[in-house]
Design a protein around this motif. Sequence first.
Motif, mmCIF file in Angstrom:
data_model
loop_
_atom_site.group_PDB
_atom_site.id
_atom_site.type_symbol
_atom_site.label_atom_id
_atom_site.label_comp_id
_atom_site.label_asym_id
_atom_site.label_seq_id
_atom_site.Cartn_x
_atom_site.Cartn_y
_atom_site.Cartn_z
ATOM 1 N N LYS A 104 0.716 -1.366 0.078
ATOM 2 C CA LYS A 104 0.062 -0.008 -0.013
ATOM 3 C C LYS A 104 0.949 1.189 -0.073
ATOM 4 O O LYS A 104 0.406 2.342 -0.829
ATOM 5 N N HIS A 107 2.174 1.827 -3.260
ATOM 6 C CA HIS A 107 1.289 2.129 -4.437
ATOM 7 C C HIS A 107 0.762 3.497 -4.078
ATOM 8 O O HIS A 107 0.742 4.510 -5.005
ATOM 9 N N ASP A 108 0.860 3.932 -2.617
ATOM 10 C CA ASP A 108 0.612 5.367 -2.706
ATOM 11 C C ASP A 108 1.725 6.309 -2.902
ATOM 12 O O ASP A 108 1.377 7.153 -3.377
ATOM 13 N N ASN A 112 1.493 9.484 -5.533
ATOM 14 C CA ASN A 112 1.958 10.793 -5.393
ATOM 15 C C ASN A 112 2.945 11.240 -6.416
ATOM 16 O O ASN A 112 3.103 12.428 -6.858
#
Length: 241
Positions: A104, A107-108, A112
């Motif tokens: 996660k 992925h974040d 960004n």
Amino acid sequence: MGIYMDDNIHAPTVASGPTTIGGSNRDPAKLSMVDLMQEKERIEEELSALSSVLTSHGVNMNSSLTTFDDFPRNDIDVAQIRTIRAKIIRLRYDHKEVMKHLEKGIHDHFLNLQRAEGDTSSVSNTNGSSRAHPDDFGNSSPDVAILGPPFARVISVAVASPADRAGLKSGDNIRSIGTINWINHERLSQVAALVQQNEGRTLIMKVIRQDGGNATELDLELVPRRDWGGRGLLGCHLVPL
């Protein structure tokens, strides 16, 4: 905290209730990426050590602990093996949780980067560059954000082996093999599993090769084979970084 037991001697004794990372009350969702990576390595090292203990007893997670007439085997320490199996189950759960939050986070991070790229591309290019600044992975490339840093180094390559035919060289650093990267290689055990599952099929290997002071990234086509005349399916020796 209660203990669950039943009449099945093969079933490990597992404590009830939620499992906490590293036996502490730390919430993996609140750990930094660095802390999550350290926890991942710690869990994988402990899993490897516990698996080695089972192997030394000549058993694995599915081996029978009873004789043909359903009596406990007297050639092994049944209680110890059940305890080790229980620890492995808990650690596998912890590893799954850590991996979930690591993936996660990556992925974040990728999202960004995409937003940063979009923001800079809409601004007049007055400084000669519209790319985002290098991020905490050391590069602003989305590919780096997904694959991350190298996780293994090539120590040796046998002549005429599948690795040799693919162009792999001693000293190369591996960033990915198929779907395996720095997040999910599990001390290279998943590399071995992937290779065995893809004998005769092409796997894309991304490597970083140092040439003097320059680093070049290459995409190599690797085809695991067992009939090349040497040991293993690849014919190379890898070590984790």
